[in-house]
Design a protein around this motif. Structure first.
Motif, PDB file in Angstrom:
ATOM      1  N   HIS A  13       0.871  -1.179   0.000  1.00 32.87           N
ATOM      2  CA  HIS A  13       0.000   0.000   0.000  1.00 32.87           C
ATOM      3  C   HIS A  13       0.904   1.224   0.000  1.00 32.87           C
ATOM      4  O   HIS A  13       2.127   1.099   0.101  1.00 32.87           O
ATOM      5  CB  HIS A  13      -0.887   0.043   1.253  1.00 32.87           C
ATOM      6  CG  HIS A  13      -1.775  -1.154   1.412  1.00 32.87           C
ATOM      7  ND1 HIS A  13      -3.001  -1.259   0.817  1.00 32.87           N
ATOM      8  CD2 HIS A  13      -1.595  -2.310   2.114  1.00 32.87           C
ATOM      9  CE1 HIS A  13      -3.557  -2.419   1.132  1.00 32.87           C
ATOM     10  NE2 HIS A  13      -2.727  -3.076   1.917  1.00 32.87           N
ATOM     11  N   CYS A  62      -4.928   5.833  -0.109  1.00 33.84           N
ATOM     12  CA  CYS A  62      -3.883   4.850  -0.416  1.00 33.84           C
ATOM     13  C   CYS A  62      -3.444   5.117  -1.855  1.00 33.84           C
ATOM     14  O   CYS A  62      -4.268   5.241  -2.752  1.00 33.84           O
ATOM     15  CB  CYS A  62      -4.402   3.427  -0.270  1.00 33.84           C
ATOM     16  SG  CYS A  62      -3.192   2.191  -0.788  1.00 33.84           S
ATOM     17  N   GLU A  97      -1.255   3.290  -3.760  1.00 28.64           N
ATOM     18  CA  GLU A  97      -0.685   2.144  -4.474  1.00 28.64           C
ATOM     19  C   GLU A  97      -1.842   1.199  -4.762  1.00 28.64           C
ATOM     20  O   GLU A  97      -2.534   0.785  -3.833  1.00 28.64           O
ATOM     21  CB  GLU A  97       0.344   1.451  -3.558  1.00 28.64           C
ATOM     22  CG  GLU A  97       0.955   0.193  -4.124  1.00 28.64           C
ATOM     23  CD  GLU A  97       2.084   0.488  -5.085  1.00 28.64           C
ATOM     24  OE1 GLU A  97       2.963   1.269  -4.724  1.00 28.64           O
ATOM     25  OE2 GLU A  97       2.041  -0.067  -6.198  1.00 28.64           O
ATOM     26  N   CYS A 145      -3.917  -1.602  -4.704  1.00 32.72           N
ATOM     27  CA  CYS A 145      -3.704  -2.725  -3.783  1.00 32.72           C
ATOM     28  C   CYS A 145      -4.812  -3.758  -3.878  1.00 32.72           C
ATOM     29  O   CYS A 145      -4.869  -4.675  -3.070  1.00 32.72           O
ATOM     30  CB  CYS A 145      -3.576  -2.192  -2.356  1.00 32.72           C
ATOM     31  SG  CYS A 145      -5.005  -1.236  -1.827  1.00 32.72           S
ATOM     32  N   HIS A 149      -9.270  -0.744  -3.736  1.00 32.51           N
ATOM     33  CA  HIS A 149      -8.213   0.257  -3.491  1.00 32.51           C
ATOM     34  C   HIS A 149      -8.785   1.676  -3.383  1.00 32.51           C
ATOM     35  O   HIS A 149      -8.383   2.460  -2.528  1.00 32.51           O
ATOM     36  CB  HIS A 149      -7.191   0.167  -4.630  1.00 32.51           C
ATOM     37  CG  HIS A 149      -6.324   1.366  -4.769  1.00 32.51           C
ATOM     38  ND1 HIS A 149      -5.384   1.696  -3.822  1.00 32.51           N
ATOM     39  CD2 HIS A 149      -6.247   2.321  -5.735  1.00 32.51           C
ATOM     40  CE1 HIS A 149      -4.770   2.806  -4.202  1.00 32.51           C
ATOM     41  NE2 HIS A 149      -5.273   3.204  -5.355  1.00 32.51           N
ATOM     42  N   MET A 155      -9.873   2.895  -0.049  1.00 27.19           N
ATOM     43  CA  MET A 155      -8.907   2.895   1.053  1.00 27.19           C
ATOM     44  C   MET A 155      -8.427   4.319   1.330  1.00 27.19           C
ATOM     45  O   MET A 155      -7.315   4.713   1.007  1.00 27.19           O
ATOM     46  CB  MET A 155      -7.728   1.981   0.717  1.00 27.19           C
ATOM     47  CG  MET A 155      -6.874   1.670   1.922  1.00 27.19           C
ATOM     48  SD  MET A 155      -5.789   0.295   1.595  1.00 27.19           S
ATOM     49  CE  MET A 155      -4.632   0.510   2.941  1.00 27.19           C
TER      50      MET A 155
HETATM   51 CU    CU Z   1      -4.045   0.123  -0.385  1.00 33.19          CU
END
Ligand code: CU
Length: 266
Positions: free
Chosen positions: A186, A221, A223, A225, A229, A232
């Motif tokens: 992440h 977040c 990245e 993931c 995602h 997040m």
């Molecule tokens: Cu993430």
């Protein structure tokens, strides 16, 4: 019947633009990085601005020279191309200028990296730290563990309390983050509080911030993931040091009470 195929790119573009305006996202400023949350974010923004201005000057210079050459020496005006076999003075000038610019950017960046990467101890605020209930053991620095997992951030405070998605932190106190992950990679990112930091399973990344004023700092977040995602998100709620001390103590009591209730019901 007229085909709709030619209009598809325009429809796709309009759809993307409409979504971009409608969605809730962590924007890092339209042109410059966000600032005003923490000294490290401000320093990143200053460094970025200097490099952007230098790059803009070079870009405008090259573009103007190119446009001038295209117009001035167009084929209708100069039907026979001149055969130029080098210009030593000019070549030395642009080599020296480009080298000088790169050396300046490198040296200027290196002088700034230290203060971006590490909090300056001299600017620590012992009064705020003691109000927030942070003992001398941490040298007036609040250490919070940040743990990413699909698809939520967990925060662990020094007294054992935890919170999810929203971190509560005191204004004026240096907060150091130990960032890791329980599952996949992440990336921790609150644009107003500094750069992105990878959250990698089995590895701890370190960063810091010092909140300048109370408020809510949102992030995301950064990245990809997994499937959720986009959900997040993360936020840091900046509160007065005394309020932080009360909040973290209460959070610990609530968790202990919930644990007892769970154990009793077994
Ligand atoms: Cu993430």
């Amino acid at each position: 019947m007229a085909s709709v195929a030619p209009r598809l790119p325009a429809v796709a573009l309009i759809t993307v633009i409409a979504y971009a305006f409608d969605c809730d996202f962590a924007a890092a400023g339209a042109l410059l990085p966000e600032r005003g949350g923490s000294p490290n974010a401000d320093r990143i923004a200053s460094l970025y601005t200097v490099v952007l201005i230098l790059a803009a000057v070079v870009f405008v210079g090259v573009t103007v020279a190119l446009a001038f050459a295209l117009v001035r020496y167009r084929s209708t005006r100069s039907p026979t191309a001149a055969q130029i076999r080098g210009n030593t003075r000019l070549e030395i000038a642009w080599t020296v200028a480009a080298t000088g610019l790169i050396v300046f950017i490198a040296v200027f960046s290196l002088t700034k990296f230290g203060a971006i990467e590490h909090p300056d101890r001299a600017e620590a605020n012992p009064a705020a730290a003691s109000e927030a209930g942070i003992g001398d053991a941490g040298h007036g620095v609040l250490h919070i563990r940040v743990v990413g997992r699909q698809y939520i951030w967990m925060f662990q405070y020094p007294n054992g309390a935890t919170s999810f998605q929203e971190m509560v932190a005191p204004v004026g106190v240096t907060v150091e983050l130990d960032i890791s992950s329980r599952d996949v990679a992440h990336s921790w990112w609150i644009p107003k509080l500094g750069g992105k930091f990878d959250a990698i399973p089995g590895y701890v990344s370190h960063t810091w911030f010092r909140l300048e004023r109370a408020g809510l700092y949102r992030g995301q977040c950064a990245e990809l993931c997994g499937r959720n995602h986009a959900d997040m998100t993360a936020q840091v709620r900046a509160v007065a040091p005394a309020e932080y001390a009360r909040w973290v103590a209460r959070q610990k009591r609530l968790i202990a009470a919930a644990d007892r209730a769970r154990d009793d019901s077994r």
